[in-house]
Write an enzyme that holds these catalytic residues in place. Sequence first.
Site, short mmCIF file in Angstrom:
data_model
loop_
_atom_site.label_atom_id
_atom_site.label_comp_id
_atom_site.label_asym_id
_atom_site.label_seq_id
_atom_site.Cartn_x
_atom_site.Cartn_y
_atom_site.Cartn_z
N GLY A 117 40.32 25.58 48.70
CA GLY A 117 39.52 26.31 47.71
C GLY A 117 39.43 27.77 48.09
O GLY A 117 38.50 28.19 48.79
N SER B 275 45.56 20.49 46.13
CA SER B 275 45.23 20.02 47.46
C SER B 275 45.87 18.67 47.82
O SER B 275 46.47 18.55 48.90
CB SER B 275 43.71 19.95 47.62
OG SER B 275 43.33 19.34 48.82
N ASP C 83 35.97 23.51 50.20
CA ASP C 83 35.22 24.30 49.23
C ASP C 83 36.02 24.42 47.94
O ASP C 83 36.12 25.48 47.34
CB ASP C 83 34.91 25.70 49.81
CG ASP C 83 33.89 26.46 48.98
OD1 ASP C 83 33.10 25.81 48.27
OD2 ASP C 83 33.89 27.70 49.05
N HIS D 70 34.49 20.56 42.68
CA HIS D 70 33.21 19.91 43.01
C HIS D 70 32.97 18.62 42.23
O HIS D 70 31.85 18.15 42.15
CB HIS D 70 32.06 20.89 42.77
CG HIS D 70 31.96 21.96 43.84
ND1 HIS D 70 33.02 22.30 44.63
CD2 HIS D 70 30.93 22.74 44.24
CE1 HIS D 70 32.66 23.27 45.47
NE2 HIS D 70 31.39 23.54 45.25
#
Length: 212
Positions: free
Chosen positions: A44, A122, A139, A142
């Site tokens: 992130g 990711s 990070d 979410h």
Amino acid sequence: MPPKPEIMAAFEAAKGFMPADEGLALYAAAEQAAGLGLPLLEVGTYCGRSTILLAAAAREAGSTAVTVDHHRGSEEQQPGWEYHDTSLVDDGVGLMDTLPVFRRTLHRAGLEEHVVAMVGRSPQVAALWRAPLGLVFIDGGHTDEHATADYEGWAPHIAPGGLLVIHDVFPDPADGGQAPYRVYLRARESGAFTEISVTHSLRVLQRSGTGI
């Protein structure tokens, strides 16, 4: 030791959401983890605000910071959502593109040579990764899907004594989304990590076991 004044000035000037006290805690964790002589990895990146701190710590230790982001913005940064920034939209394709701003952020901070930027999602990057890491900073997205994938994809690569850092951990749902909090609880309950630092929504855990 705290980061040099010019590093904190670059951090403060960069576009992003992390407050200074959490940034200092992240830098302290990165400085500790960099002592292992292994890369420090961030999931992130956004525009590079926190990357500055990881890269500065890596530079001091002769290591490297690695960032992973598709640079199209997380769910809350899309049009119509709270953190959407129209200045980050690539008009040519009509999508968010934080990569150019990220590169400018690193250039202005004098840290380009100390960062490897991996542009991709990711889970796809994690599936290709084979090297041990001194630190993983989660990070990214979410949602439960994204936060869980980040944890499952990257936590196993943390070397013994290395650190897992999770941002936006809110035990109270009134303060924020719960996905990072659930990942934090999972890490603690795994027996593989011991919490060593809490700074507002930033949690730092050290790898002390094998089960993840």
